[in-house]
Motif scaffolding. Structure first.
Motif, PDB file in Angstrom:
ATOM      1  N   LYS A   1       4.137   9.293  14.026  1.00  0.00           N
ATOM      2  CA  LYS A   1       3.144  10.316  14.269  1.00  0.00           C
ATOM      3  C   LYS A   1       1.778   9.745  14.618  1.00  0.00           C
ATOM      4  O   LYS A   1       1.057  10.300  15.431  1.00  0.00           O
ATOM      5  CB  LYS A   1       3.017  11.175  13.004  1.00  0.00           C
ATOM      6  N   TRP A   2       1.425   8.659  13.985  1.00  0.00           N
ATOM      7  CA  TRP A   2       0.091   8.096  14.181  1.00  0.00           C
ATOM      8  C   TRP A   2       0.206   6.839  15.010  1.00  0.00           C
ATOM      9  O   TRP A   2       0.495   5.779  14.495  1.00  0.00           O
ATOM     10  CB  TRP A   2      -0.558   7.783  12.839  1.00  0.00           C
TER      11      TRP A   2
ATOM     12  N   ASN B   1       5.310  10.097   0.818  1.00  0.00           N
ATOM     13  CA  ASN B   1       4.623   8.853   0.497  1.00  0.00           C
ATOM     14  C   ASN B   1       5.647   7.754   0.298  1.00  0.00           C
ATOM     15  O   ASN B   1       6.650   7.943  -0.385  1.00  0.00           O
ATOM     16  CB  ASN B   1       3.796   9.010  -0.783  1.00  0.00           C
ATOM     17  N   ASP B   2       5.399   6.623   0.911  1.00  0.00           N
ATOM     18  CA  ASP B   2       6.255   5.466   0.720  1.00  0.00           C
ATOM     19  C   ASP B   2       5.369   4.256   0.511  1.00  0.00           C
ATOM     20  O   ASP B   2       4.161   4.315   0.736  1.00  0.00           O
ATOM     21  CB  ASP B   2       7.139   5.235   1.954  1.00  0.00           C
TER      22      ASP B   2
ATOM     23  N   TYR C   1      -2.106   5.851   6.574  1.00  0.00           N
ATOM     24  CA  TYR C   1      -1.170   6.643   7.373  1.00  0.00           C
ATOM     25  C   TYR C   1      -0.212   5.772   8.169  1.00  0.00           C
ATOM     26  O   TYR C   1       0.170   6.095   9.288  1.00  0.00           O
ATOM     27  CB  TYR C   1      -1.937   7.611   8.277  1.00  0.00           C
ATOM     28  N   GLY C   2       0.153   4.646   7.591  1.00  0.00           N
ATOM     29  CA  GLY C   2       1.228   3.856   8.165  1.00  0.00           C
ATOM     30  C   GLY C   2       0.864   3.068   9.403  1.00  0.00           C
ATOM     31  O   GLY C   2       1.708   2.820  10.247  1.00  0.00           O
TER      32      GLY C   2
ATOM     33  N   THR D   1       0.854  -1.187   0.000  1.00  0.00           N
ATOM     34  CA  THR D   1       0.000   0.000   0.000  1.00  0.00           C
ATOM     35  C   THR D   1       0.884   1.228   0.000  1.00  0.00           C
ATOM     36  O   THR D   1       1.992   1.193   0.533  1.00  0.00           O
ATOM     37  CB  THR D   1      -0.844   0.085   1.299  1.00  0.00           C
ATOM     38  N   VAL D   2       0.360   2.304  -0.546  1.00  0.00           N
ATOM     39  CA  VAL D   2       1.024   3.592  -0.388  1.00  0.00           C
ATOM     40  C   VAL D   2       0.596   4.153   0.958  1.00  0.00           C
ATOM     41  O   VAL D   2      -0.581   4.158   1.283  1.00  0.00           O
ATOM     42  CB  VAL D   2       0.606   4.567  -1.494  1.00  0.00           C
ATOM     43  N   ALA D   3       1.573   4.572   1.741  1.00  0.00           N
ATOM     44  CA  ALA D   3       1.242   5.160   3.036  1.00  0.00           C
ATOM     45  C   ALA D   3       1.929   6.505   3.135  1.00  0.00           C
ATOM     46  O   ALA D   3       3.026   6.703   2.610  1.00  0.00           O
ATOM     47  CB  ALA D   3       1.688   4.242   4.165  1.00  0.00           C
TER      48      ALA D   3
END
Lengths: 347, 960
Positions: B927-928, B863-864, B907-908, B848-850
């Motif tokens: 962060k999250w 974005n990674d 968001y990871g 997934t792109v997070a």
């Protein structure tokens, strides 16, 4: 017809020039010929590129005997690495091509009809107990044809001998690529796959790595049978291959590692079909600052180490599955020739 | 030479990576797997659950959670809170005792193991002498009374676990006092229950399993009363005033005994077999709760008639003429009653019953008429029906959130309005940063919407797709509708029902558009449903279309399951997501990929045979593409058809048989037997090990070919507005990736909004890419001119994303299981690649792109790719340069279902199943982080009650 002329040994020039010279000397400018010479062992060997031409000139002692045959009625079987016993017949064979021997000998086709299926590489940098084998799956219908298993091997460690887990070849499929090369055997321990050590990796991981690299698989093994090891700077015969007398710039391990990780770019380009048109190979985008060009060089050098060729009945290089890839390869002859050009054939 | 630099040589980037990435497993959601013990502290208002794995979890008010793990990983057998303390004692099945405390540490409470202890008998004594069967934490908080199999009661001091040998109550001592001839030695074997007198802490009630009950005076070390029960004892319960107690028995009876000073050997007041007269199962636990109006609540577990209801897991509540036997679908581990714990209160006045069943937690409101269930804010049984897929949607717009909650609240009307009764501790975690939804698809054709924003995974709304289809399940089969005169008065409670009526209903793929409220759901039998959120009930016809994915390929026969039969005519749907279109794939193979574009009003779906595109605005099939390789017989015929699903009655009888086999005896069998079993197991293991060495596992090394099975299996579908044909005009496109490493790109022509209904959507194949390594394509992504992934449909329209850069050149990222490849667009040329498998021997399972934000500055984020491999590792790979940033081990590689269940958030963060009923939540972001942070304070205790006058008395007694 015999001709005798001199060449400067230190500056032999290019094969093309030499070929032109021969045609000129024999006054056969438009006739395709095969060129061969007898080496120090008395074998009749072909001259068809710069490398074997240079080799021939450098080994002349002092006379270099060259045989020329018209291509259409050439007797390919005359060439070969056969032993001294056949040497006596070489001349008569060449002079009287219709004089068939009672015993049919193995037919060996011309080098340009060969394609590499396997090679032993990096002999100069590996311990003698190890063997690095390259299998060319690309362009063959033959299955790779081997199985691996878990096992344990004994290692010398600071704490004495220790049993450590390892990966071993467990089976060779008859008629498969692995078996036909003769370079791998059951119970050989697999140490590396394309430059990556397998220790600490599970059987499934190693399986996935091998399959992912299956188009250009380089396996470093510790052969179970250590008697057939390559001994440096001496000749061995047979299909187990041999090291070239390292006229090549020896690659440093550093470059090697990078090469192995950088991987062949040429061996597996993807295909695109645009608007239901013809399938084409996907080109590489314009190189960025960290391009792989330097690597391509190294790669070619490595290609030149390959030997252990096997004859193939297939004249084409393209045998990967499906018509799609067939077509694209035909369309991209330049690409293939690049790979071919890099090879030196020493038989 | 830049490429020769090993990653990690750039110190600036290294520092940034530390600010961006961090791996934490933050919290476990759902219901603990294999619970084995339950405890409750009325003082702290905290509940503790012990697991077979040796874990204990404490729960209080929503958000208040603690986890502890016993090192031994042995089953937790009993949990006892120390009265009026932030401490609890656990007993494991290795007979060890552990003392845990909640300690405050930098503002938050933490659960810590303080001491451990194993009771040792005198040398030469049998192990049963010290095998603990009953634990009584004395209200003095200074000692524990430990009843054993031998009948002795040991006293250990807290918190040191020092055995006070002089205070041991041996069975000999008890027998001396009980000078009756029928009280032989055997009657004092095995202490079944220990209960402290509610008013007099110097008296404890000792119940032996053979029926003898003794009231023991701790001060004078003698039995003041003894009670001769004729039946094998199961449990004891004191009435609040200490004038009576209840014993419950193996034969399904309970007995009330008076305690008075004049009669030293009282006769029972009442002996009752509530579900007699035929033989009944044991009553294993009983409560007698007094109320103001004088009518007590008698609550007991078990006691069902052995022959006809012996397989039920029931707890009966009797209150005057009202009687209900709550019927649980899984074994009852334990239960407790929440009642007035004020020592000054005159009556128990029970408010709620909390039942820990093997598969769910059920709380019954005893205050409200009809005894409705309370909707638990946590410990949700995720596996009510087996989870078949999950889908996470981050940052839900408030509007949609409220509509989903409102739809859900209409489903929850039968729940009690009672506030959650277990409300100890304070949640001090910051409010969740955004509203997140986790959608789980289930085998029974339902989709459950969970509030995944915070620590408590809470069910918001449940959607069922069953209504669209005709199944052999009888819709009127409701276990709750029982006649008036039905006896016993069983009432099914709880939601755990793992028995799917039709496996074809199973949900396989979910796609929710959070902006439009469109939801696409696809299932096992090739059904694709498109739904729209409606706030009202509605009755309408579901449009039906077929997509023949084999097209004109003739002569194949699908041997798998049939498609589901649809209901004719209008169907009534409750408020919430209501299907309006059903696209049925033919053959009805399981849907393997799904994509919805709510702006273009298109839904794409793929199976093992091909993929199709459906215009759900015009309700028209746009195109289908067969991806099947003609020789792929396996995919053609489908899975071997299994035996048709059994009729429900048959299934239920199986259920009962199976359940009744699961013995619910709480004690282990003879220890000698167990060791024999262990030995045999060890021997077996060794044998199999040797066998394995004889025939080692082999792996075939073979390149993949186009003829391999399931190469046509569509793994991923992706909509993008990009430059497919030329670099001057971008157009809508659909991308599909198959198991055989093929990527198809279709150029779409979607009519403008004003003519959307008039002109058909057109599609034309523009590109077909064959990856030569032929690994399954698991992800396709288009990066815009700034190398940012294209936004989701409608994201830009809702001002939640910058519009994509349409000036620079777009790039295509194709992720296969083995490699990451970046190609240029519109002319496809390869630009970059990362060969994961060739280098590391691992394969991509999820990608997934997070978006990762920096914990240091608010203005940096990037974005990674978040990647989960088949080895259970998580890797973060940078975009667009495909450089490995960091790797964390996350899931054991043997845990295949855990790896398969993993979902990443945008968001990871991520979730994966650690058991059929539990999600582990993890975070890759600095962060999250969503994890529990809570405080448990010692509640203020009212002075001058007996509890607090006791310690001094106890001390005094010891000194004297």
């Amino acid at each position: 017809e015999f001709r005798r002329f001199s060449l400067e040994r230190s500056k032999p020039g290019k094969f093309e020039e030499f070929y032109g010279l021969l045609q000129h000397v024999h006054k056969i400018p438009n006739v395709d010929v095969l060129v061969g010479y007898t080496d120090v062992h008395g074998d009749l060997l072909p001259i068809n590129n710069d490398d074997n031409y240079h080799k021939a000139v450098s080994t002349a002692n002092p006379l270099l005997r060259i045989f020329i045959q018209r291509k259409e009625d050439a007797d390919y079987s005359a060439f070969g690495t056969d032993t001294m016993t056949r040497k006596k017949n070489v001349l008569s064979n060449v002079l009287r091509p219709d004089n068939h021997k009672k015993k049919p000998h193995i037919v060996i086709s011309m080098p340009q009809d060969f394609r590499p299926v396997s090679s032993i590489i990096d002999v100069d940098i590996l311990p003698e107990t190890h063997r690095r084998v390259r299998l060319y799956k690309y362009g063959t219908d033959k299955p790779l044809g081997f199985y691996i298993r878990d096992g344990s091997s004994v290692r010398v460690t600071p704490h004495g001998l220790e049993k450590v887990p390892g990966i071993f070849i467990s089976r060779l499929v008859p008629g498969g690529l692995a078996q036909s090369t003769g370079l791998l055997a059951v119970n050989d321990e697999v140490l590396e796959v394309n430059g990556i050590e397998v220790s600490g990796k599970s059987l499934d991981q190693v399986t996935d790595m091998m399959i992912a690299n299956s188009r250009n698989l380089i396996i470093t093994v510790r052969p179970a049978n250590q008697r057939n090891n390559v001994v440096r700077n001496s000749r061995t015969s047979g299909s187990s291959g041999q090291s070239t007398e390292s006229s090549l710039p020896s690659s440093t391990p550093n470059i090697l590692a990078n090469f192995l990780q950088g991987e062949e770019e040429s061996d597996e380009e993807d295909i695109i079909i645009e608007d239901s048109g013809e399938p084409q190979q996907i080109p590489k985008a314009a190189p960025t600052s960290d391009s792989l060009e330097s690597l391509t060089q190294i790669e070619l050098l490595h290609d030149s180490t390959q030997n252990g060729f096997l004859p193939s009945s297939e004249m084409n290089l393209n045998h990967s599955a499906g018509s799609v890839s067939m077509e694209y390869e035909v369309q991209e002859p330049d690409h293939k020739s690049l790979e071919e050009d890099g090879t030196i054939i020493t038989l | 030479m830049r490429r020769f630099l090993r990653p990690g040589h750039d110190p600036v980037r290294e520092r940034l990576k530390r600010d961006l990435f961090q791996f934490n497993k933050t919290v476990e959601h759902g219901f603990p797997h294999q619970p084995s013990a339950l405890g409750y502290s009325p003082f702290l208002r905290l509940m503790a659950i012990g697991m077979r794995s040796g874990a204990i979890k404490l729960y209080g008010a929503p958000g208040v959670e603690f986890v502890g793990l016993h090192e031994e990983n042995n089953t937790v057998m009993q949990i006892h809170f120390i009265p009026d303390q932030c401490q609890l004692v656990t007993l494991l099945d290795d007979n060890s005792l552990h003392l845990w405390s909640l300690k405050q540490h930098s503002g938050a409470s933490e659960l810590q193991e303080e001491h451990r202890f194993t009771l040792k008998g005198p040398p030469g004594s049998p192990p049963s002498a010290t095998q603990i069967t009953a634990v009584l934490p004395h209200s003095s908080r200074e000692v524990l009374y430990l009843g054993t199999e031998s009948g002795s009661i040991f006293v250990v001091e807290l918190p040191s676990f020092r055995v006070l040998e002089d205070r041991t109550i041996t069975s000999e001592a008890v027998l001396q006092r009980v000078s009756e001839d029928h009280c032989n030695r055997r009657s004092c074997e095995l202490v079944e229950a220990l209960r402290e007198h509610p008013k007099n802490p110097d008296q404890i009630l000792i119940g032996y399993s053979r029926g003898l009950i003794v009231l023991w005076d701790l001060q004078n070390n003698k039995a003041t009363h003894h009670f001769l029960g004729s039946q094998q004892l199961e449990n004891l319960y004191w009435q609040r005033d200490g004038s009576k107690f209840i014993s419950c028995h193996y034969d399904g009876s309970y007995t009330q005994w008076p305690v008075s000073s004049d009669n030293r050997q009282p006769q029972p007041l009442e002996n009752l077999v509530p579900y007699g007269p035929f033989p009944c199962k044991a009553i294993s636990k009983i409560y007698w709760q007094t109320t103001k109006n004088g009518v007590p609540y008698i609550i007991f577990q078990g006691g069902m008639p052995r022959a006809s209801y012996g397989d039920r897991h029931s707890i009966s509540v009797v209150h005057g003429s009202q009687q209900t036997a709550f019927d649980f679908t899984s074994r009852v581990i334990d239960f407790f009653i929440i009642f007035s714990s004020e020592p000054t209160a005159e009556f128990d006045d029970p408010s709620a019953m909390v039942v820990l069943a093997e598969e769910e937690l059920v709380v019954i409101d005893l205050k409200t008429a009809g005894w409705p269930a309370v909707h638990p804010p946590y410990l949700a049984s995720l596996h009510c029906s087996a989870i078949t897929c999950s889908h996470h949607v981050s940052n839900i717009p408030l509007k949609l959130w409220e509509r989903i909650i409102s739809a859900g609240s209409k489903q929850n009307i039968h729940y009690s309005n009672m506030p959650w009764p277990i409300d100890g501790g304070t949640n001090i975690a910051p409010d969740p940063p955004q509203r997140d939804l986790l959608l789980t698809g289930h085998e029974d054709g339902t989709v459950r919407f969970w509030d995944a924003s915070g620590v408590c995974l809470h069910l918001l709304y449940k959607l069922s797709t069953v209504r669209v289809f005709l199944t052999d399940a009888d819709p009127n089969d409701n276990m709750n509708t029982l006649g008036e005169d039905e006896w016993p008065p069983l009432r099914k409670v709880g939601t755990f029902d793992p028995y799917s009526d039709d496996p074809r209903l199973g949900i396989q793929k979910i796609y929710l558009c959070k902006y439009s409220g469109y939801l696409a759901v696809a299932g096992t039998a090739g059904q694709v449903l498109v739904m729209e959120l409606n706030d009202e009930d509605a009755e309408h016809v579901v449009d039906h279309a077929e997509a023949d994915l084999l097209q004109d390929q003739e002569g194949y026969r699908w041997k798998g399951h049939e498609k589901l039969k649809t209901r004719d005519g209008p169907v009534r749907f409750e408020a919430g997501f209501q299907p309006f279109v059903l696209v049925q794939c033919q053959p009805p193979a399981v849907v393997t990929s799904l994509a919805l574009h709510s702006e273009w009003k298109l839904v794409a779906f793929g199976t093992s045979h091909g993929f199709g595109l459906f215009d759900h605005q015009q309700k028209r099939l746009v195109f289908v593409k067969c991806t099947l390789h003609p020789s792929d017989q396996l995919a053609l015929e489908g899975p071997l058809s299994r035996v048709k699903s059994l009729k429900k009655s048959l299934r239920q009888s199986f259920r009962r048989i199976r359940r009744s086999r699961v013995s619910s005896r709480k004690r282990r069998g003879g220890s000698g037997n167990a060791s024999e079993v262990q030995e045999a197991n060890a021997k077996f293991d060794q044998d199999t090990l040797q066998e394995m060495e004889l025939a080692p596992v082999q792996r075939k090394i073979e390149a993949r070919s186009a003829e391999d099975s399931f190469t046509g299996f569509v793994r991923t579908l992706y909509f993008a507005d990009t430059f497919l044909r030329d670099s001057s005009r971008h157009c809508p496109s659909l991308w599909a990736g198959t198991n055989g490493g093929t990527v198809y790109a279709f150029c779409l022509r979607v009519p403008p909004a004003e003519r959307r209904m008039d002109e058909p959507v057109r599609a034309e194949q523009a590109k077909e890419i064959q990856l030569m390594h032929r690994a399954p394509v698991v992800g396709i992504l288009v990066l815009d001119g700034r190398s940012t992934p294209l936004p989701e449909p409608l994201e830009v329209a809702h001002d939640l994303s910058k519009s994509p850069d349409m000036q620079g050149s777009h790039q295509l990222l194709v992720v296969s299981e083995e490699q990451f490849k970046v190609f240029t667009l519109p002319k496809v040329s390869s630009k970059l690649k990362l060969k994961l498998t060739a280098l590391e021997g691992c394969r991509v399972r999820k990608v997934t792109v997070a978006n990762f934000g920096s914990c240091k500055t608010d203005d940096y984020s990037e974005n990674d790719l978040a990647v989960l491999t088949n080895l259970g590792d998580i890797q973060i790979i940078s975009l667009p340069f495909l450089k490995l940033q960091i790797r964390y081990p996350c899931i054991r590689k043997e845990d295949v279902s855990g790896i398969a269940s993993c979902v990443f958030t945008k968001y990871g963060q991520g979730f994966y199943l650690i058991s059929p009923s539990e999600f582990e939540r993890f975070s890759l972001s600095t962060k999250w982080l969503v994890g529990p942070r809570c405080v448990v304070d010692m509640p203020e205790v009212t002075s001058n009650n007996h509890v607090h006058s006791k310690p001094s008395m106890e001390n005094a007694a010891r000194k004297s």
